[in-house]
Design a protein around this motif. Structure first.
Motif, PDB file in Angstrom:
ATOM      1  N   ASN A 101      12.674  28.551  96.603  1.00 20.55           N
ATOM      2  CA  ASN A 101      11.382  28.749  97.246  1.00 20.55           C
ATOM      3  C   ASN A 101      11.399  28.124  98.639  1.00 20.55           C
ATOM      4  O   ASN A 101      12.028  27.095  98.862  1.00 20.55           O
ATOM      5  CB  ASN A 101      10.266  28.125  96.409  1.00 20.55           C
ATOM      6  CG  ASN A 101      10.040  28.897  95.120  1.00 20.55           C
ATOM      7  OD1 ASN A 101      10.322  30.097  95.049  1.00 20.55           O
ATOM      8  ND2 ASN A 101       9.546  28.216  94.104  1.00 20.55           N
ATOM      9  N   ILE A 102      10.702  28.772  99.560  1.00 23.89           N
ATOM     10  CA  ILE A 102      10.705  28.330 100.960  1.00 23.89           C
ATOM     11  C   ILE A 102       9.329  27.779 101.323  1.00 23.89           C
ATOM     12  O   ILE A 102       8.311  28.418 101.060  1.00 23.89           O
ATOM     13  CB  ILE A 102      11.102  29.515 101.877  1.00 23.89           C
ATOM     14  CG1 ILE A 102      12.594  29.834 101.665  1.00 23.89           C
ATOM     15  CG2 ILE A 102      10.799  29.200 103.332  1.00 23.89           C
ATOM     16  CD1 ILE A 102      13.082  31.055 102.403  1.00 23.89           C
ATOM     17  N   ILE A 141      25.637  34.859 119.683  1.00 29.43           N
ATOM     18  CA  ILE A 141      24.901  36.125 119.575  1.00 29.43           C
ATOM     19  C   ILE A 141      23.638  35.888 118.753  1.00 29.43           C
ATOM     20  O   ILE A 141      23.447  34.821 118.187  1.00 29.43           O
ATOM     21  CB  ILE A 141      25.759  37.222 118.891  1.00 29.43           C
ATOM     22  CG1 ILE A 141      26.160  36.785 117.470  1.00 29.43           C
ATOM     23  CG2 ILE A 141      26.963  37.572 119.733  1.00 29.43           C
ATOM     24  CD1 ILE A 141      26.774  37.904 116.639  1.00 29.43           C
ATOM     25  N   SER A 142      22.807  36.897 118.683  1.00 29.16           N
ATOM     26  CA  SER A 142      21.647  36.831 117.803  1.00 29.16           C
ATOM     27  C   SER A 142      22.087  37.186 116.390  1.00 29.16           C
ATOM     28  O   SER A 142      23.000  37.986 116.197  1.00 29.16           O
ATOM     29  CB  SER A 142      20.563  37.794 118.276  1.00 29.16           C
ATOM     30  OG  SER A 142      20.026  37.332 119.505  1.00 29.16           O
ATOM     31  N   PHE A 143      21.428  36.579 115.423  1.00 26.97           N
ATOM     32  CA  PHE A 143      21.822  36.746 114.027  1.00 26.97           C
ATOM     33  C   PHE A 143      20.776  37.563 113.279  1.00 26.97           C
ATOM     34  O   PHE A 143      19.598  37.552 113.626  1.00 26.97           O
ATOM     35  CB  PHE A 143      21.965  35.376 113.356  1.00 26.97           C
ATOM     36  CG  PHE A 143      22.914  34.467 114.073  1.00 26.97           C
ATOM     37  CD1 PHE A 143      24.281  34.698 114.016  1.00 26.97           C
ATOM     38  CD2 PHE A 143      22.452  33.399 114.831  1.00 26.97           C
ATOM     39  CE1 PHE A 143      25.164  33.883 114.696  1.00 26.97           C
ATOM     40  CE2 PHE A 143      23.332  32.579 115.505  1.00 26.97           C
ATOM     41  CZ  PHE A 143      24.691  32.808 115.451  1.00 26.97           C
ATOM     42  N   GLU A 144      21.233  38.205 112.213  1.00 28.60           N
ATOM     43  CA  GLU A 144      20.290  38.866 111.335  1.00 28.60           C
ATOM     44  C   GLU A 144      20.287  38.102 110.018  1.00 28.60           C
ATOM     45  O   GLU A 144      21.309  38.082 109.320  1.00 28.60           O
ATOM     46  CB  GLU A 144      20.684  40.326 111.121  1.00 28.60           C
ATOM     47  CG  GLU A 144      19.620  41.068 110.377  1.00 28.60           C
ATOM     48  CD  GLU A 144      19.678  42.590 110.618  1.00 28.60           C
ATOM     49  OE1 GLU A 144      18.776  43.270 110.150  1.00 28.60           O
ATOM     50  OE2 GLU A 144      20.634  43.065 111.265  1.00 28.60           O
ATOM     51  N   ILE A 145      19.169  37.465 109.739  1.00 26.14           N
ATOM     52  CA  ILE A 145      19.138  36.663 108.522  1.00 26.14           C
ATOM     53  C   ILE A 145      18.014  37.126 107.601  1.00 26.14           C
ATOM     54  O   ILE A 145      17.001  37.635 108.046  1.00 26.14           O
ATOM     55  CB  ILE A 145      19.011  35.151 108.806  1.00 26.14           C
ATOM     56  CG1 ILE A 145      17.610  34.790 109.281  1.00 26.14           C
ATOM     57  CG2 ILE A 145      20.025  34.697 109.829  1.00 26.14           C
ATOM     58  CD1 ILE A 145      17.394  33.295 109.359  1.00 26.14           C
ATOM     59  N   ASP A 146      18.274  36.969 106.329  1.00 28.47           N
ATOM     60  CA  ASP A 146      17.275  37.312 105.317  1.00 28.47           C
ATOM     61  C   ASP A 146      17.524  36.385 104.134  1.00 28.47           C
ATOM     62  O   ASP A 146      18.473  35.584 104.155  1.00 28.47           O
ATOM     63  CB  ASP A 146      17.422  38.786 104.908  1.00 28.47           C
ATOM     64  CG  ASP A 146      16.157  39.322 104.235  1.00 28.47           C
ATOM     65  OD1 ASP A 146      15.198  38.540 104.028  1.00 28.47           O
ATOM     66  OD2 ASP A 146      16.137  40.522 103.895  1.00 28.47           O
ATOM     67  N   HIS A 147      16.678  36.496 103.123  1.00 30.01           N
ATOM     68  CA  HIS A 147      16.920  35.656 101.968  1.00 30.01           C
ATOM     69  C   HIS A 147      16.502  36.338 100.684  1.00 30.01           C
ATOM     70  O   HIS A 147      15.644  37.219 100.689  1.00 30.01           O
ATOM     71  CB  HIS A 147      16.210  34.304 102.103  1.00 30.01           C
ATOM     72  CG  HIS A 147      14.749  34.410 102.376  1.00 30.01           C
ATOM     73  ND1 HIS A 147      13.815  34.584 101.388  1.00 30.01           N
ATOM     74  CD2 HIS A 147      14.051  34.395 103.538  1.00 30.01           C
ATOM     75  CE1 HIS A 147      12.619  34.654 101.927  1.00 30.01           C
ATOM     76  NE2 HIS A 147      12.723  34.556 103.218  1.00 30.01           N
ATOM     77  N   THR A 148      17.149  35.948  99.612  1.00 32.61           N
ATOM     78  CA  THR A 148      16.663  36.259  98.273  1.00 32.61           C
ATOM     79  C   THR A 148      16.103  34.952  97.726  1.00 32.61           C
ATOM     80  O   THR A 148      16.420  33.879  98.236  1.00 32.61           O
ATOM     81  CB  THR A 148      17.799  36.774  97.375  1.00 32.61           C
ATOM     82  OG1 THR A 148      18.855  35.802  97.355  1.00 32.61           O
ATOM     83  CG2 THR A 148      18.340  38.101  97.874  1.00 32.61           C
ATOM     84  N   THR A 149      15.284  35.048  96.713  1.00 36.20           N
ATOM     85  CA  THR A 149      14.637  33.836  96.194  1.00 36.20           C
ATOM     86  C   THR A 149      14.871  33.706  94.689  1.00 36.20           C
ATOM     87  O   THR A 149      14.317  34.464  93.906  1.00 36.20           O
ATOM     88  CB  THR A 149      13.127  33.863  96.491  1.00 36.20           C
ATOM     89  OG1 THR A 149      12.946  34.013  97.894  1.00 36.20           O
ATOM     90  CG2 THR A 149      12.471  32.563  96.033  1.00 36.20           C
ATOM     91  N   THR A 150      15.739  32.779  94.363  1.00 39.07           N
ATOM     92  CA  THR A 150      15.953  32.418  92.969  1.00 39.07           C
ATOM     93  C   THR A 150      15.589  30.944  92.866  1.00 39.07           C
ATOM     94  O   THR A 150      16.373  30.080  93.260  1.00 39.07           O
ATOM     95  CB  THR A 150      17.428  32.636  92.569  1.00 39.07           C
ATOM     96  OG1 THR A 150      17.849  33.924  93.020  1.00 39.07           O
ATOM     97  CG2 THR A 150      17.602  32.541  91.054  1.00 39.07           C
ATOM     98  N   PRO A 151      14.376  30.649  92.406  1.00 40.76           N
ATOM     99  CA  PRO A 151      13.929  29.242  92.463  1.00 40.76           C
ATOM    100  C   PRO A 151      14.850  28.312  91.691  1.00 40.76           C
ATOM    101  O   PRO A 151      15.376  28.673  90.634  1.00 40.76           O
ATOM    102  CB  PRO A 151      12.537  29.293  91.831  1.00 40.76           C
ATOM    103  CG  PRO A 151      12.108  30.716  91.938  1.00 40.76           C
ATOM    104  CD  PRO A 151      13.359  31.532  91.834  1.00 40.76           C
ATOM    105  N   SER A 152      15.017  27.116  92.220  1.00 39.65           N
ATOM    106  CA  SER A 152      15.714  26.077  91.472  1.00 39.65           C
ATOM    107  C   SER A 152      14.839  25.694  90.286  1.00 39.65           C
ATOM    108  O   SER A 152      13.612  25.662  90.390  1.00 39.65           O
ATOM    109  CB  SER A 152      15.927  24.860  92.374  1.00 39.65           C
ATOM    110  OG  SER A 152      16.355  23.767  91.584  1.00 39.65           O
TER     111      SER A 152
END
Lengths: 795, 155
Positions: free
Chosen positions: A670-671, A722-733
Motif C-alpha cells: 500500500n502507498i 532520461i525520463s522513466f515510465e513507472i507504475d505499480h501493482t499493489t500486493t499489501p504486506s
C-alpha cells in the motif's frame, strides 16, 4: 476538512518544501554560535605510512589559531569509533581511533586538527602542520589483500577480518549445494561467473558538518547525520559522557543514501575539542574531503556457481564473496555483505544455497552502507546469472525467470535462505511492465538490427528483483550479532487546541516523513492534514528512536505511529463516553468523532483534547492526558518486488551506451503518498544506473583516490539521464497494519542488473557475455572488439 | 581588505572583504544568506547558483570583490511580495526536490534557463541543467518542474 481514509494514497505536496524552495533551511553548516571555533583537518596523503614526527609549531603560531592537536597528544581522550556489527566472534578488527596516532592507514586519514577563530584561518594553518612519514607497503588490491600479500595492519598478522557462512543444508532450509552442482555437472547446466562490484561513493549533496556546543549542562551536537539516536548512544558509550548529558540534533539533512549512517572521526574530534576548549566548535568538510574520507560503498568480488537442470530449472547457487572493508571495520560495514546473504536467491525457489563471505582489510577508505547495502550486490548477481542461464538455454530471459520464481498462490513462502516472504505477485508486475515497455515490439526491433548488422545494436535488460526492507526484527539482528535492535518509536500528543504533535524516532533526510506521517495520523485520528506537525531528528524531542536507513521508516516507524494513534483513541474513548453521558459500548469512532449510536450526539477528538486540557470533568481515576507512545518491533521484514525493463542502444563502433527507455513496475504494498514513492523510485533508479554505467571510485597504484572530486567522480547529470515510465501493482504486506513494504532502496537495487543485462544483451550475439561495471565506452568497445569478456575488471 | 558595495535581494550592502573571499562565502558568512549553499569545491555541483545582474552564476566561482557594484539575487530574494516565483511553485507542485540541498541552485538555474528559452524541449532543459547536480530525484521531476513552469501550468 479531511476525514477517515482520505489522506492515505493521496498525492499530498510536501510540507517540507516551503522552507527548502525559499532557502529558509537549517543545514548544520548554517549554524553560528557566539565564540564558535572552527576545525580544519590535516590528512595523510599516503595510504599506509608510519608517522615519524609532527611539527605543529608554525601552525600554532599562525594568526587566530587557538589550538593544534595530534593523535598522540589526545590519546585516550579521543575515544574510539564503534564497530557495531562484529559478524563473527573471532572477527579481526583494528582499534579505530578518530585520528591516527603513529600510523596512517588510508590516504585521507586525519593526523592532526587545527582549531582557529575562522574556517579560513584553520585551513591556512593546517597547511603549516609539518608531518614526516615513512611510507609503508599498502594493501590495495582486494584479492591480493585477501591473500595477505601485504598487510594493511601488520600488527594484526592478517587482512582477513571475518569469514561468515550460510549453508542451506546445515541450516535445515534446503539441500546440499555441492550435490546440486555435482548433479548439474553430470547431467545439467552449470554457470560459473565472477562479477566485480566496483567501489562507489554515496556522494550526498550536503557535505557532512558538525557543530558542538559544550556550554550549559548538556553537550549539544548538531550533525548532518542519518542517525542522531545511534550517534548519541555511540558517543556516550565511548567518550565517557553520560547519555543523559548528550543532545544530538539532525536538523535539515541534505541526503544520506547510507553515507550518513556512520559515526565519524570528525564528530568525535569536534566533541572532544569543544569539551577541551569549553567553546562551541564547527567542522564542515570540503567535497574532496567528503569523497576521500566519508565511507565508500559496495567493493566486492563475487564468485558464483549456479546449477540447473537441462530444462532450465535452477537447482542450487553457491556464492563466494570477497568484501573490501577498507582500513577499518566501520559502524555496520562488517555486516553489509551479510545483509545480502539472504537475497541471492531473490524471487526464485531453488532448493540448495551456500553463501560464504570473507571480509578483508585494505589501506583504502573504509566502506559501509550505500543505498541498498548488500542487497544490490545480491540482486545484481542473481539477475545477471538468470540472463546467462537463459542465453545458455537459448530462451527468453523472462521465460526462465517465470519458470523459477515463486508463484503468487505459493505465498507465504519460506525461502532457501530461511526468510518467510509474506506476499508478492511477480506475474502481475511482469505482465504490466511488458505491456508498458512494448516488450515484443522491442525484441522484434532487436532482431531486425541484428539481421541488418546495424552498427547501433539494441539491448533489452530485465531485473525481476525483490529486497528485504523494514530493518529489522530485533531477534533476527541479535542472531546476526548486530549490536542493537530494530524497533522504532512514536509518540502522538493531542494539544489543547486540537492540533496534533507527532514524534517519530525515524530521522528523515529528504524522504518526506513530515508529509507522509501527517497523512497517516490525519487518517487515523480523523484530523486535518494541516493540523498534524511531525517532529523528528532531535534526541531531546524524539527521545527514543533508531533512525532512518534500510527502507525502515514507514514499515517500522509508520507502524509505531499507527499504534500510538490508536492508543490516543482508546484513551479518549472513556472520556468521550463520560462527556456524552453514554456508555463506552454505545460509542463509535469515525472521521475523528466519537458518536453515540442511534443519536446525533458526538464529540470530535479535538474537543475531547480541549476538555482533557481543562480537566474539569473527567471520569474518576482517568489521567488528564491523551498523549500516547508506542514502540514497535517488527515480526518480519517486508519484501517489495518489481519488474524492471530497460532498453539501451550500444554503438558497436564507439562502445557508447545510450539509455533509450526504462520501465518499472514496483510492488511496494500500500502507498501512503504516490508522489513521494515515485520520487524515491526515480532517484533510486539513477543511482543504480550510475553504478552500471558511470560511477567508480578509482585508486592509483599508490593508494591515492584519483576520483577524489566531482571532476573525476562521475555523478550523473540531467543530460545523462532520461525520463522513466513507472507504475505499480499493489500486493499489501501482511506483516504491518498499513500493508506497506518500503521503497527507499528499490530503484537502486533493481536497476543496476537491468542496465548491465541490456548492455550485454545488445552485443551478446557478438560473443560477449560480460562487461565489467561501469560499462564505459572503452570497456564496451574492448568487449566487442577484443572478444575479451569482462575487460577492464582489473582491480 | 577591499570595500565593496552591492545590492543583494533588493537591499544595498557595503562591506570590507578579503580579496580572496568568494561570493558564496560573503553571502553565507557575512550576510547570513544561508539559503545559498556550498556543495563542492570544484564548481561542478551548482548548489551555490545565484543571479548576478540577472544571469546565473556559480557563486563559488565569483569573488565577492567581482560583485562590487552589481545586483545579486539569491533563492531568498526570488519570491516577491510573499508570492513564490512560478519556478519555486513548480518545484513544489511536481515534487522536484527531496532533500532540498541542490534546490536553491537548481531553481536559480532553471529561472535563468527559462528567461533565455521560455519554451524549451526536454533535451534543452536537460542540457541547461547539466551544471547542477542532484543526488535524490534522478532529475525526472526536476525536468517536469521546469516544463510545468514553462507552461505556466501551475497554480
Amino acid at each position: 476538512m479531511t476525514t477517515t481514509a482520505t489522506e492515505i494514497g493521496r498525492d499530498r505536496r510536501r510540507k517540507e518544501d516551503q522552507r527548502l524552495i525559499t532557502g529558509r533551511t537549517r543545514w548544520t553548516d548554517n549554524m553560528t554560535l557566539p565564540g564558535m571555533l572552527h576545525l580544519a583537518m590535516v590528512r595523510s596523503p599516503f595510504a599506509h605510512a608510519r608517522i615519524t614526527s609532527i611539527d605543529t609549531s608554525a601552525a600554532a603560531a599562525a594568526p587566530n589559531v587557538v589550538s593544534v592537536v595530534t593523535g598522540a597528544e589526545l590519546g585516550e581522550e579521543m575515544g574510539v569509533l564503534i564497530n557495531a556489527w562484529p559478524i563473527t566472534p573471532d572477527q579481526v578488527a583494528p582499534v579505530h581511533t578518530p585520528m591516527a596516532v603513529d600510523r596512517a592507514t588510508f590516504a585521507g586519514e586525519i593526523v592532526a586538527v587545527v582549531v582557529a577563530r575562522s574556517a579560513a584561518a584553520a585551513r591556512d594553518a593546517a597547511e603549516l602542520v609539518d608531518v614526516e612519514y615513512d611510507e609503508l607497503p599498502a594493501a590495495l588490491d582486494l584479492k591480493e589483500a585477501a591473500a595477505d600479500t601485504v598487510l594493511a595492519h601488520p600488527d594484526l598478522g592478517t587482512n582477513k577480518s571475518a569469514y561468515w557462512v550460510f549453508d542451506s543444508a546445515a541450516a535445515g532450509t534446503g539441500g546440499d549445494v555441492e550435490e546440486a552442482i555435482g548433479t548439474a555437472r553430470a547431467d545439467g547446466i552449470v554457470i560459473e561467473r565472477e562479477y566485480r562490484q566496483q567501489r562507489l561513493i554515496p556522494a550526498f549533496m550536503e557535505p557532512r558538518s558538525v557543530v558542538v556546543d559544550p556550554t550549559g549542562e548538556q553537550l549539544t551536537v548538531w550533525s548532518a547525520t542519518q542517525i542522531p539516536h545511534i550517534l548519541r548512544f555511540a558517543m556516550a558509550a565511548t567518550l565517557g559522557i553520560p547519555e543523559s548529558k548528550l543532545r544530538v540534533i539532525a536538523p535539515d539533512v541534505g541526503g544520506g543514501f547510507g553515507g550518513k549512517l556512520q559515526t565519524t572521526p570528525e564528530e568525535w574530534l569536534a566533541v572532544v575539542l569543544a569539551r577541551r576548549l569549553g567553546k562551541p566548535v564547527k567542522f564542515t568538510e570540503t567535497r574532496s574531503e567528503s569523497l576521500i574520507s566519508g565511507h565508500h560503498g559496495r567493493d566486492q568480488w563475487q564468485k558464483l556457481t549456479l546449477a540447473a537442470t537441462k530444462d532450465g530449472t535452477v537447482t542450487g547457487l553457491k556464492v563466494e564473496l570477497l568484501a573490501d572493508l577498507g582500513s577499518h571495520v566501520s559502524l555496520v560495514g562488517g555486516g553489509v555483505p551479510v545483509l545480502g546473504a539472504f537475497m541471492f536467491n531473490a524471487i526464485y525457489k531453488f532448493p540448495a544455497y551456500h553463501f560464504a563471505c570473507q571480509t578483508v582489510l585494505t589501506n583504502k577508505t573504509w566502506t559501509d552502507a550505500y543505498r541498498g547495502a548488500g542487497r544490490p550486490e545480491a540482486t545484481f548477481a542473481i539477475e545477471r546469472l538468470m540472463d546467462e542461464l537463459a542465453a545458455e538455454l537459448g530462451v527468453d530471459p523472462l521465460v526462465v525467470r517465470e519458470q523459477n520464481w515463486i508463484k503468487h498462490e505459493e505465498f507465504p513462502f519460506t525461502t532457501v535462505a530461511g526468510l518467510e516472504y509474506d506476499s508478492g505477485n511477480y506475474e502481475a508486475a511482469t505482465a504490466r511492465a511488458k505491456e508498458l515497455f512494448g516488450y515484443d515490439e522491442l525484441r522484434a526491433e532487436q532482431q531486425r538490427r541484428r539481421d541488418a548488422d546495424d552498427p547501433v545494436q539494441l539491448g533489452i535488460g530485465i531485473s525481476t528483483f525483490t529486497e528485504m526492507c523494514g530493518l529489522a526484527p530485533s531477534r533476527v539482528l541479535g542472531q546476526l550479532d548486530y549490536g542493537a535492535g530494530g524497533w522504532e518509536h512514536a509518540s502522538v500528543r493531542m494539544l489543547a487546541t486540537g492540533k496534533v504533535e507527532v514524534i517519530t524516532g525515524a530521522s528523515a533526510h529528504g524522504q518526506g516523513h513530515e508529509t507522509a506521517f501527517s497523512q497517516i495520523v490525519a487518517d487515523r485520528l480523523g484530523v486535518a492534514f494541516e493540523d498534524v506537525e511531525v517532529l523528528h531528528g532531535d534526541t531531546q524531542i524524539a527521545a527514543k528512536g533508531l533512525d532512518t536507513y534500510g527502507s525502515r521508516s514507514l514499515v517500522v516507524g509508520g507502524e509505531a505511529l499507527v499504534r500510538a494513534a490508536d492508543k490516543v483513541i482508546e484513551k479518549a474513548r472513556p472520556i468521550a463516553a463520560h462527556l456524552l453521558e453514554a456508555s463506552v459500548e454505545d460509542l463509535e469512532f469515525s472521521g475523528g468523532t466519537f458518536s453515540v449510536r442511534g443519536t446525533d450526539a458526538g464529540m470530535a477528538i479535538g474537543e475531547i483534547a480541549t476538555a482533557v486540557f481543562a480537566a474539569h470533568n473527567l471520569p474518576d481515576g482517568v489521567e488528564p492526558s491523551l498523549d500516547s507512545d508506542a514502540t514497535y518491533d517488527p515480526v518480519n521484514f517486508s519484501f517489495p518486488h518489481g519488474t524492471h525493463l530497460c532498453a539501451v542502444e550500444v554503438d558497436t563502433e564507439t562502445g557508447r551506451v545510450r539509455m533509450r527507455s526504462y520501465v518499472c513496475v514496483d510492488d511496494v504494498g500500500n502507498i501512503i503518498n504516490p508522489l513521494i514513492v515515485a520520487g524515491q523510485v526515480h532517484g533510486g533508479l539513477v543511482q543504480g544506473i550510475a553504478q552500471a554505467l558511470w560511477e567508480e571510485a578509482v585508486y592509483d597504484d599508490s593508494g591515492t583516490l584519483v576520483s577524489g572530486s566531482f571532476v573525476d567522480y562521475l555523478l550523473p547529470t540531467a543530460a545523462d539521464t532520461i525520463s522513466f515510465e513507472i507504475d505499480h501493482t499493489t500486493t499489501p504486506s501482511t506483516t504491518n497494519t498499513l500493508g506497506t513494504k518500503g521503497v527507499g532502496e528499490a530503484g537502486t537495487i533493481a536497476s543496476t542488473p537491468a542496465v548491465v543485462n541490456a548492455v550485454v544483451d545488445a552485443v551478446r550475439h557478438l560473443g560477449v557475455h560480460d562487461i565489467a561495471m561501469p560499462c564505459t565506452p572503452e570497456r564496451v568497445w574492448r568487449a566487442i572488439h577484443m572478444s575479451s569478456s569482462a575487460e577492464g575488471a582489473d582491480q | 581588505m577591499t570595500r565593496i558595495s552591492l545590492t543583494v535581494d533588493g537591499q544595498q550592502v557595503v562591506d570590507d572583504v578579503e580579496p580572496r573571499m568568494l561570493l558564496v562565502q560573503y553571502l553565507r558568512e557575512r550576510l547570513g544568506k544561508t539559503g545559498t549553499v556550498i556543495g563542492c569545491d570544484t564548481s561542478n555541483c551548482g548548489a551555490c547558483t545565484v543571479h548576478l545582474d540577472g544571469r546565473s552564476v556559480k557563486s563559488c566561482n565569483v569573488l565577492a570583490v567581482q560583485a562590487d557594484g552589481s545586483e545579486v539575487t539569491t533563492i531568498e530574494g526570488l519570491a516577491s511580495n510573499g508570492q513564490l516565483h512560478p519556478v519555486q511553485e513548480a518545484f513544489r507542485e511536481c515534487h522536484g526536490l527531496q532533500c532540498g540541498f541542490c534546490t536553491p541552485g537548481m531553481i536559480m538555474q532553471s529561472v535563468d534557463l527559462l528567461e533565455e528559452n521560455p519554451d524549451p524541449t526536454e533535451q534543452e532543459i536537460r542540457l541547461g541543467l547539466e551544471g547542477n547536480l542532484c543526488r535524490c530525484t534522478g532529475y525526472h521531476n526536476i525536468v517536469r518542474s521546469v516544463q510545468a513552469a514553462a507552461k505556466g501550468a501551475t497554480s
